[in-house]
Design an enzyme around this catalytic site. Structure first.
Site, PDB file in Angstrom:
ATOM      1  N   LEU A  93       0.834  -1.205   0.000  1.00 25.75           N
ATOM      2  CA  LEU A  93       0.000   0.000   0.000  1.00 25.75           C
ATOM      3  C   LEU A  93       0.870   1.257   0.000  1.00 25.75           C
ATOM      4  O   LEU A  93       1.946   1.276   0.603  1.00 25.75           O
ATOM      5  CB  LEU A  93      -0.913  -0.021   1.227  1.00 25.75           C
ATOM      6  CG  LEU A  93      -1.914  -1.191   1.208  1.00 25.75           C
ATOM      7  CD1 LEU A  93      -2.476  -1.464   2.596  1.00 25.75           C
ATOM      8  CD2 LEU A  93      -3.036  -0.912   0.206  1.00 25.75           C
ATOM      9  N   ASN A 107      -2.445  -5.365  10.258  1.00 25.88           N
ATOM     10  CA  ASN A 107      -2.087  -6.448   9.342  1.00 25.88           C
ATOM     11  C   ASN A 107      -1.691  -7.673  10.153  1.00 25.88           C
ATOM     12  O   ASN A 107      -1.207  -7.550  11.279  1.00 25.88           O
ATOM     13  CB  ASN A 107      -0.892  -6.003   8.482  1.00 25.88           C
ATOM     14  CG  ASN A 107      -0.412  -7.077   7.526  1.00 25.88           C
ATOM     15  OD1 ASN A 107      -1.220  -7.719   6.847  1.00 25.88           O
ATOM     16  ND2 ASN A 107       0.887  -7.303   7.464  1.00 25.88           N
ATOM     17  N   HIS A 109       0.983 -10.771   9.739  1.00 25.66           N
ATOM     18  CA  HIS A 109       2.124 -11.209   8.929  1.00 25.66           C
ATOM     19  C   HIS A 109       2.592 -12.564   9.459  1.00 25.66           C
ATOM     20  O   HIS A 109       2.730 -12.737  10.667  1.00 25.66           O
ATOM     21  CB  HIS A 109       3.250 -10.180   9.014  1.00 25.66           C
ATOM     22  CG  HIS A 109       4.449 -10.579   8.209  1.00 25.66           C
ATOM     23  ND1 HIS A 109       4.476 -10.472   6.829  1.00 25.66           N
ATOM     24  CD2 HIS A 109       5.627 -11.135   8.566  1.00 25.66           C
ATOM     25  CE1 HIS A 109       5.641 -10.927   6.390  1.00 25.66           C
ATOM     26  NE2 HIS A 109       6.358 -11.340   7.426  1.00 25.66           N
TER      27      HIS A 109
END
Ligand code: GAR
Length: 210
Positions: A93, A107, A109
């Site tokens: 992004l 997020n 990960h």
């Protein structure tokens, strides 16, 4: 209610866990929409079949990353979310997008950051010989896989692991981890201080292991 928008690129097993957690645990939260950047993201069908707004904003339809990110931000903003959760969203992004959702964008990960940012994390873990691996939920900053850590889940690496068997073990703890973080978000416990450090009110440990 805490309004959530979940972004996916594929099967969306983390997204499914988030939806199920919100629904079965009576959290003061709502998954307002699931948005994918790829038409073949199978998680979109699941979301639609489960009565959730499922939207496609295909990055292929946009000439530049900036144009795609603007269209994506607009689609997200229409749902006025408190938080935007990346769950297997595989597009980098732009800083403008990240800034727009500053403090509201998280997020998951598949590694214990700061180890193994980027792709092929399970392969990287096996190649490096680490004996613990896992996943991280973090706030998103313009630096890829680098933001303030909300929580981590660890799994052992076993002698005969392949990237696939390790990925499967990590995915198990990912689901636990994201569900827990969503509970904290829904309960309004999570904050970022001026130093960009995460605080989760009333929670002593933000580490998990299976
Ligand atoms: C998950 O393992 C997630 O951590 C990873 O993709 C998988 C998506 O699975 N995300 C990344 O690699 C982000 N760069 P899912 O679609 O079943 O949730």
């Amino acid at each position: 209610n805490c309004r959530l928008v979940v972004l996916i690129s594929g099967r969306g097993s983390n997204m499914q866990t988030i939806v199920n957690t919100v629904r079965t645990q009576g959290l003061p939260a709502e998954v307002c929409a699931v948005i994918a950047n790829k038409a073949n993201a199978s998680g979109l069908e699941w979301a639609h079949a489960h009565g959730i707004q499922a939207k496609l904003v295909a990055h292929r339809d946009y000439a530049t990353r900036t144009e795609f990110d603007q269209a994506l931000a607009q689609a997200i903003d229409a749902y006025r979310p408190d938080y935007v959760l990346l769950a297997g969203f595989m597009r980098v992004l732009t800083p403008e997008f990240v800034e727009h959702f500053n403090g509201r964008l998280l997020n998951i990960h598949p590694s214990l950051l700061p180890a193994f940012p980027g792709l092929h994390t399970h392969q990287q873990a096996l190649a490096t010989g680490v004996q613990w691996h896992g996943c991280t939920v973090h706030f998103v900053t313009p630096v890829l896989d680098h933001g303030p850590i909300v929580a981590q889940g660890a799994v052992p690496v076993l002698a005969d692991d392949t990237p696939d068997t390790l990925a499967e073990r990590v995915l198990g703890v990912e689901h636990h981890l994201y569900a827990q973080v969503v509970r904290w978000l829904a309960e309004g416990r999570v904050s970022l201080d001026a130093m960009q450090r995460v605080h989760v009110r009333g929670v002593a440990s933000r580490s998990f292991a299976i």
